[in-house]
Design a protein around this motif. Structure first.
Motif, short mmCIF file in Angstrom:
data_model
loop_
_atom_site.label_atom_id
_atom_site.label_comp_id
_atom_site.label_asym_id
_atom_site.label_seq_id
_atom_site.Cartn_x
_atom_site.Cartn_y
_atom_site.Cartn_z
N MET A 194 0.60 -0.98 0.31
CA MET A 194 -0.05 0.11 -0.55
C MET A 194 1.06 1.20 -0.02
O MET A 194 0.40 2.31 -0.84
CB MET A 194 -0.59 -0.10 1.16
CG MET A 194 -1.66 1.29 1.07
SD MET A 194 -2.87 1.14 2.91
CE MET A 194 -1.87 0.92 4.05
N ARG A 195 2.14 1.19 1.24
CA ARG A 195 2.84 2.78 1.38
C ARG A 195 3.15 2.84 0.04
O ARG A 195 3.67 4.05 -0.46
CB ARG A 195 3.80 2.62 1.88
CG ARG A 195 2.79 2.58 3.38
CD ARG A 195 2.45 3.75 3.97
NE ARG A 195 1.74 4.00 5.08
CZ ARG A 195 0.72 4.06 5.30
NH1 ARG A 195 -0.54 3.46 4.22
NH2 ARG A 195 0.20 4.30 6.56
N ARG A 196 4.18 2.02 -0.75
CA ARG A 196 5.03 2.40 -2.06
C ARG A 196 3.51 2.98 -3.50
O ARG A 196 5.03 3.59 -4.30
CB ARG A 196 4.90 0.68 -2.54
CG ARG A 196 6.36 -0.16 -2.21
CD ARG A 196 6.32 -1.19 -2.56
NE ARG A 196 7.75 -2.33 -2.60
CZ ARG A 196 8.88 -1.99 -2.75
NH1 ARG A 196 9.40 -1.28 -3.49
NH2 ARG A 196 9.75 -2.99 -2.31
N ALA A 197 2.69 2.39 -3.35
CA ALA A 197 1.51 3.15 -4.31
C ALA A 197 1.69 4.30 -4.40
O ALA A 197 0.70 4.76 -4.41
CB ALA A 197 0.37 2.51 -4.53
N ASP A 198 1.72 5.10 -2.46
CA ASP A 198 1.98 6.55 -2.10
C ASP A 198 2.54 7.40 -2.14
O ASP A 198 3.76 7.04 -1.65
CB ASP A 198 1.17 6.56 -0.89
CG ASP A 198 1.18 7.56 -0.15
OD1 ASP A 198 1.08 9.07 -0.76
OD2 ASP A 198 0.17 7.66 1.40
#
Length: 275
Positions: free
Chosen positions: A53-57
């Motif tokens: 999830m964080r990689r996409a933010d």
């Protein structure tokens, strides 16, 4: 602050006790940097989903890592600095949009700062614990050239593996065994933390000039530090390492040097916080 600000955070299980957001946001406000720092509860089972999830933010700058993830997160990061080999634990992960996640360790440097400040010159140390924090502390002490290091662990075999991995010719003993004589005792476990059992040790074998260093900071004055003070020993509390490692991570996340001239004000703020 809005959700659109760039942000970093600390992850762990548990995480409610963490004072890292107070530290980083204090520095961000002092330097008038438009960013924020949060804390996020992540279970061991949730690590993979968290990083996905964080990689996409694009606003996510990275995270600090606390108990119990400092070893497990190494499976999710690149390691250009050889932290896996040299320390065996990661507590800081930096993110660059579209690039890899970079793992490093600021615990070792943060741990050393008060010892260097006090010009500590001991020849023997005892580390209680064999987890991620203990790995960083062992690395830090070997970098100082401390020749005699003992690891106390629930499982002495795990403590010996830690020493062997670091190439240190020390000894590993059980956590309920008698302390050896030493110039430095470090609690690198969560024992003594709010909600955790106490770390109960007989400090009599320690040298009269010994330093007792507890990395637990909630509560700040642990039972171990109270016992050390009662014996007239020098003590270092968990805020020493917490602030030190945070300053190194702050530079990584926000590309700015933490205003350490405000340490006295920050420490007062941390002590006044209701945790």
């Amino acid at each position: 602050m809005t959700d659109k600000l760039p942000y970093a955070e600390v992850i762990g299980d548990p995480i409610a006790h963490s004072k890292s957001p107070l530290i980083h946001n204090f520095w961000l406000n002092a330097l008038d940097i438009e960013a924020e720092y949060k804390k996020t509860h992540v279970t061991p089972q949730g690590l993979a989903a968290y990083f996905l999830m964080r990689r996409a933010d694009p606003d996510w700058l990275g995270c600090n890592v606390t108990i119990p993830h400092k070893i497990a997160v190494m499976d999710y990061v690149d390691d250009p600095g050889g932290v896996r080999e040299r320390i065996g634990a990661v507590n800081t992960i930096a993110s660059e949009t579209g690039g890899p996640l970079i793992g490093t360790n600021t615990d070792a440097g943060g741990f050393l700062q008060p010892l260097l400040r006090d010009k500590w010159k001991g020849q023997s140390a005892v580390i209680v614990g064999a987890g991620g924090a203990a790995r960083a502390i062992l690395f830090a002490l070997t970098s100082l050239g401390v020749p005699n290091i003992t690891v106390m662990a629930r499982d002495p075999a795990k403590g010996q593996a830690l020493l062997d991995r670091a190439g240190v010719k020390g000894q590993a003993i059980g956590i309920s065994d008698a302390l050896p004589k030493a110039d430095l005792l470090v609690n690198a476990t969560s024992l003594g933390m709010v909600g955790q059992p106490l770390l109960e040790l007989d400090l009599a074998p320690l040298a009269d000039c010994a330093t007792v260093y507890d990395i637990v900071y909630a509560p700040l004055e642990t039972g171990l530090l109270k016992a050390a003070s009662a014996r007239g020993l020098k003590t270092l509390d968990g805020l020493e390492m917490l602030i030190g490692q945070a300053a190194l991570a702050f530079d990584i996340f926000f590309d700015a040097e933490a205003p350490r001239d405000l340490d006295e004000e920050l420490r007062a703020l941390l002590l006044a916080a209701d945790y």
